[in-house]
Enzyme design. Structure first.
Site, PDB file in Angstrom:
ATOM      1  N   ASP A   8       0.638  -1.420   0.245  1.00  0.00           N
ATOM      2  CA  ASP A   8      -0.054  -0.013  -0.294  1.00  0.00           C
ATOM      3  C   ASP A   8       0.986   0.797  -0.247  1.00  0.00           C
ATOM      4  O   ASP A   8       0.330   2.535  -0.034  1.00  0.00           O
ATOM      5  CB  ASP A   8      -0.617  -0.081   1.765  1.00  0.00           C
ATOM      6  CG  ASP A   8      -1.852  -0.888   1.228  1.00  0.00           C
ATOM      7  OD1 ASP A   8      -1.952  -1.426   0.029  1.00  0.00           O
ATOM      8  OD2 ASP A   8      -3.162  -0.711   1.812  1.00  0.00           O
TER       9      ASP A   8
ATOM     10  N   SER B 162      -4.765   5.178   6.020  1.00  0.00           N
ATOM     11  CA  SER B 162      -3.763   3.824   5.855  1.00  0.00           C
ATOM     12  C   SER B 162      -4.086   3.800   7.628  1.00  0.00           C
ATOM     13  O   SER B 162      -4.509   4.963   7.910  1.00  0.00           O
ATOM     14  CB  SER B 162      -2.379   4.556   5.695  1.00  0.00           C
ATOM     15  OG  SER B 162      -1.151   3.845   6.054  1.00  0.00           O
TER      16      SER B 162
END
Length: 600
Positions: free
Chosen positions: A82, A515
């Site tokens: 990510d 996140s």
């Protein structure tokens, strides 16, 4: 055998001579036929530092299993980083990859009729994807993660990936300092060193019961991480025989991951201020397990579970290695259990109940268990290292300070409210999520005018271009599971808000997600999302947004009649969406359902 081996369909009977010939060609010995075949589900890739060290360990697990007489076969899943995929259209693929991983594990294991699994996971979507598959398959399964990265160090301060992102956008930090921070933030293999999504999920797997003690906290570089893989190999053989020979279904994932186990996992997440992505993933895993676990359960827990552990990004004082030194996840669970906040009679993959496990691994008692001391003494090697289990540094003493240490007891909690909260209101009728552990209490109540962007890219440009000022509420729409599609993480917008020194002066709300590295007043998972007709898609610049964390509410200051009459704001972005993501968008639910695919 009390339960027929699944693999017997390909290893038994005259008509299966061809299949047996292929098994022999794979290295299976004749005496292994009729015994459990164990799949080793690895996620090695050199694209992701959390997985780059997993190349050889799958074969070591295979060797350990075959010493015990069973055949083991390894295969790999995909794994997206990510951090590398973030900030561009690569992030559109991250959440959908969770379902691809779950599907691929199901396909491989069912196609070859494996009897049991060892899942070697680590980073953000890989652990939940494999857990979803484990719930579908419901065969004996043990999880072992690749382990966390050591914290970086620069100027006698601990660093992590998020520091590099924030400092790079801060004009007051020199190019030379940014270069040094960049070089020192990620000192080798493992998943990023804070309580970000990867580590949060690996820690929650200990509470769910499918991960062994230390799964979430022993460093990737430490020799005790390698020992964990050996322990998993022995345990999966034992559990396979318990199920197939003895008919003991207590070792199955659905027997372990019950509703009480999900409640325990969410309680842990709230107590340690874990990533908000865990909400999305736990809902999806529970969906696959056919467990009745919903946003309302999370809301209920968030109102009375205290925050007992703060780790980066919620503080710079502690990283995952410090949680391990303080007794890891089982010692957080131990403190929670003292307050009656857990269901301690749940089963675990190692055969212990949760009550037995927290007692065995308690590092604060007078006589500390030898195994507990070995696990939680695992220390960082403090040098760049990309090899699994290659160092054996130990702490001279464990952190048993429950008043001022990394893990607190109930009497010394960081806050009586936990680290996550579910908010509802006319913007989010089905709920949204905020990580309160990362929000300064001075802005738990916040009101301000909306600055609306219909993409993450537009928001980043607006923040860096000075369009966002103190007091604003940044609203990012059409970034949900369907609208993105793929529900991008908004780490760059939140990092840029911090780099502009607006971290305590602005809020950000979105139907996208964040996140695990995000902190600040960042509210995500707004449901229903804009693409599903949610009211967030009706907000325009200047609308007053009211956020009230103590009262769990989020509203736009409009009457019901005004909101109902207002049309959806037009989407001005130009985003090309490939067919693979259009297919995902056609099936996916909003975040309050876990972003799962809805298939009739």
């Amino acid at each position: 055998m009390k339960n027929q081996l699944r693999s017997s369909f390909s290893t038994q009977g005259r008509r299966m001579a061809g299949a047996r010939a292929l098994w022999v060609a794979n290295g299976m010995k004749k005496e292994m036929m009729g015994k459990p075949i164990i799949a080793i589900v690895n996620s090695f890739t050199q694209f992701v530092p959390g997985h780059t060290h997993l190349h050889e360990i799958g074969q070591q697990v295979k060797a350990e299993i075959e010493k015990l007489g069973c055949f083991a076969a390894e295969f790999n899943t995909i794994a997206i980083d990510d951090g590398i995929a973030m900030g561009h259209d690569g992030m559109l693929y991250s959440l959908p990859s969770r379902d691809i991983i779950a599907d691929s594990v199901e396909y491989m294991v069912n196609a070859h009729k494996a009897d049991a699994m060892v899942c070697i996971s680590n980073c953000d979507k890989i652990t939940p994807g494999m857990l979803m598959a484990a719930m579908r398959l419901n065969i004996p399964t043990v999880f072992v993660s690749g382990g966390p990265m050591e914290a970086g160090e620069w100027n006698n301060q601990h660093l992590d990936l998020i520091d590099a992102m924030i400092k790079s956008a801060d004009a007051s930090v020199s190019d030379e300092d940014v270069a040094q921070i960049e070089d020192n933030a990620c000192p080798g293999c493992g998943c990023c060193s804070g309580m970000f999504t990867a580590n949060s999920m690996n820690c929650l797997n200990e509470a769910i019961g499918l991960g062994l003690p230390g799964n979430g906290t022993i460093l990737a570089t430490h020799a005790n991480r390698t020992q964990l893989f050996k322990d998993a190999a022995a345990l999966i053989v034992k559990n396979a025989y318990k199920y197939y020979e003895e008919g003991d279904d207590s070792v199955l994932p659905r027997s372990i991951a019950t509703r009480d186990a999900f409640l325990n996992a969410m309680t842990l997440d709230i107590a340690m201020g874990g990533s908000t992505n865990t909400v999305l993933h736990l809902l999806a895993i529970a969906h696959e397990a056919e467990v009745d676990f919903k946003m309302d359960d999370i809301d209920m827990l968030s109102r009375h579970v205290p925050c007992l552990c703060k780790v980066a990004p919620n503080t710079q004082k502690y990283h995952i290695q410090d949680v391990n030194r303080a007794g890891g996840i089982l010692n957080i669970l131990g403190e929670l259990s003292k307050g009656g906040l857990l269901k301690t009679d749940v089963k675990r993959v190692d055969g212990l109940t949760l009550a037995e496990a927290v007692e065995k691994y308690n590092i604060c008692k007078k006589e500390v268990d030898t195994e507990a001391k070995r696990i939680y003494s695992s220390a960082p090697g403090n040098k760049f290292n990309i090899k699994l289990g290659s160092q054996n540094a130990v702490y001279k003493e464990l952190d048993t300070d429950r008043a001022n240490g990394c893990i607190r007891d109930l009497q010394h909690a960081y806050s009586k409210d936990g680290g996550l909260a579910v908010l509802k209101g006319n913007i989010a009728q089905d709920g949204c999520v905020v990580k309160t552990a990362g929000v300064d209490e001075s802005i738990w109540k916040f009101s301000g005018p909306a600055k609306v962007f219909d993409s993450q890219d537009a928001a980043c440009e607006g923040i860096l271009g000075g369009k966002v000022v103190s007091g604003d509420v940044v609203v990012i729409t059409h970034e949900g599971p369907k609208g993105g599609p793929g529900m991008q993480e908004m780490l760059y917008p939140t990092s840029y808000i911090k780099s502009k020194h607006l971290g305590k002066e602005c809020a950000l709300i979105t139907d996208g997600r964040f996140s695990g590295g995000t902190s600040g007043l960042s509210i995500g998972h707004i449901s229903p999302e804009a693409a599903a007709g949610g009211n967030i898609g009706k907000i325009v610049d200047g609308d007053i947004i009211e956020i009230d964390i103590p009262n769990r509410s989020i509203n736009v200051k409009l009457s019901d009649e005004e909101l109902a009459a207002r049309p959806m704001a037009p989407v001005t972005r130009d985003r090309k969406v490939p067919k693979s993501l259009k297919a995902y968008a056609s099936m996916v639910s909003s975040a309050d359902k876990g972003g799962v695919r809805i298939i009739d």
